[in-house]
Enzyme design. Structure first.
Site, PDB file in Angstrom:
ATOM      1  N   MET A  17       2.190   0.628   1.278  1.00 15.26           N
ATOM      2  CA  MET A  17       1.383   0.292   2.305  1.00 15.26           C
ATOM      3  C   MET A  17       1.908   0.668   3.699  1.00 15.26           C
ATOM      4  SD  MET A  17      -1.788  -1.221   2.881  1.00 15.26           S
ATOM      5  CE  MET A  17      -2.695  -2.743   3.443  1.00 15.26           C
ATOM      6  N   LYS A  40      17.929  -3.480   4.309  1.00 16.57           N
ATOM      7  CA  LYS A  40      19.117  -2.882   3.958  1.00 16.57           C
ATOM      8  C   LYS A  40      19.182  -1.409   4.066  1.00 16.57           C
ATOM      9  CE  LYS A  40      20.743  -6.371   0.460  1.00 16.57           C
ATOM     10  NZ  LYS A  40      20.894  -6.583  -1.132  1.00 16.57           N
ATOM     11  N   THR A  94       0.283 -11.209   2.407  1.00 16.70           N
ATOM     12  CA  THR A  94      -0.453 -12.314   1.819  1.00 16.70           C
ATOM     13  C   THR A  94       0.424 -13.389   1.466  1.00 16.70           C
ATOM     14  OG1 THR A  94      -1.020 -11.454  -0.305  1.00 16.70           O
ATOM     15  CG2 THR A  94      -2.524 -11.290   1.445  1.00 16.70           C
ATOM     16  N   HIS A 148      -5.274  -6.057  -9.366  1.00 14.43           N
ATOM     17  CA  HIS A 148      -4.290  -5.466  -8.518  1.00 14.43           C
ATOM     18  C   HIS A 148      -3.262  -4.756  -9.274  1.00 14.43           C
ATOM     19  CE1 HIS A 148      -5.858  -8.194  -5.267  1.00 14.43           C
ATOM     20  NE2 HIS A 148      -5.565  -7.176  -4.425  1.00 14.43           N
ATOM     21  N   LYS A 152       2.269  -6.356  -7.420  1.00 17.66           N
ATOM     22  CA  LYS A 152       1.795  -7.451  -6.503  1.00 17.66           C
ATOM     23  C   LYS A 152       2.510  -8.632  -6.958  1.00 17.66           C
ATOM     24  CE  LYS A 152      -2.235  -9.646  -4.085  1.00 17.66           C
ATOM     25  NZ  LYS A 152      -1.604  -9.420  -2.964  1.00 17.66           N
TER      26      LYS A 152
END
EC number: 1.17.1.8
Length: 260
Positions: A17, A40, A94, A148, A152
């Site tokens: 994303m 990192k 979320t 999904h 996720k």
């Protein structure tokens, strides 16, 4: 005439994303990519801007927007950090609790900074939530199936929870199914929010999908939204970035910036 561009920091730019959002910002005429925050990081620069591994290194940085596409465990601290340092947060991560959202809204008012936490940036998903809120007035028996990709981390999805919360504003809480029903396997009936069941599916090949299924005597109604790839979220992210520059408090849900 020189265009005053909105200056954006992207946190979580290494994710799918985040990478898509970086390209959208680079291609937008009214946005300017200022910095990237990763985890990192071994590089100090990418896409012509500095890369940081610690958010603290961005204190005092020249930017308008903190676009957060990180992980649920980091989102609250990142959003509060953004507000503390004068960045307007636009958050697609979320996993926030109700108390965390309430705290961030209160803090944004104190700082007089606009912001947005959006369970879903896809315009179709936002419309699905609003249509569901209208439909539940007439079809109070309803269940949600959200599907999904298998990477996720949180379940149920923020979109599913937000959908159920919106419907609960129009629906009296009640149990659905047989009064004496028993689960042969624990969790078979899904999560329960005021009697509405939410079912989570995680499979490779999926992106983000949701069905809201209503049932009544002799009929049913199914509302569904599908995001086939992450480009579906970019219109909403761009809208959110523009709109938070015009308000002085954080909003929860992209619907606050749509003419619905």
């Amino acid at each position: 005439m020189k265009l005053n561009k909105i200056k954006v920091i992207v946190a979580g730019f290494r994710g799918k994303m985040g990478a898509t959002a970086v390209q959208m910002i680079l291609n937008a005429q009214n946005f300017e990519l200022m910095a990237l925050l990763g985890k990192k990081e071994e590089v100090s620069e990418a896409f012509g801007v500095p890369v940081f591994s610690r958010k603290e290194d961005l204190i005092g940085f020249d930017a308008d927007i903190w676009l957060d596409l990180t992980a649920p465990e980091a989102a609250y601290k990142n959003t509060r950090f953004a507000l503390e340092n004068g960045f307007r947060p636009v958050v697609g991560t979320t996993g926030f609790t109700d108390d965390e959202v309430a705290d961030l809204i209160k803090f944004s008012r104190e700082k007089e900074l606009g912001g947005l936490i959006a369970p879903n940036f896809a315009l179709g998903a936002v419309l699905l939530m609003q249509f569901s809120k209208q439909a539940v007035k007439y079809f109070p028996d309803v269940e949600i199936i959200e599907l999904h990709h298998d990477g996720k981390k949180d379940a149920p999805s923020g979109t599913a929870v937000k959908t159920a919360e919106l419907m609960s504003e129009e629906r009296l809480a009640h149990h659905q199914g047989a009064v004496d029903e028993k689960e042969a396997l624990a969790g078979a009936r899904g999560a329960d929010l005021e009697g509405m069941r939410i079912h989570s599916v995680r499979l490779p090949g999926l992106v983000a999908h949701q069905e809201v299924i209503f049932g009544s005597k002799g009929e049913g109604l199914t509302l569904r939204h599908d995001s086939y790839d992450r480009s579906s979220f970019m219109t909403g992210i761009a809208l959110g970035i523009r709109k938070v520059m015009t308000v002085s408090e954080l909003k929860y849900g992209l619907e606050h910036f749509l003419d619905l």
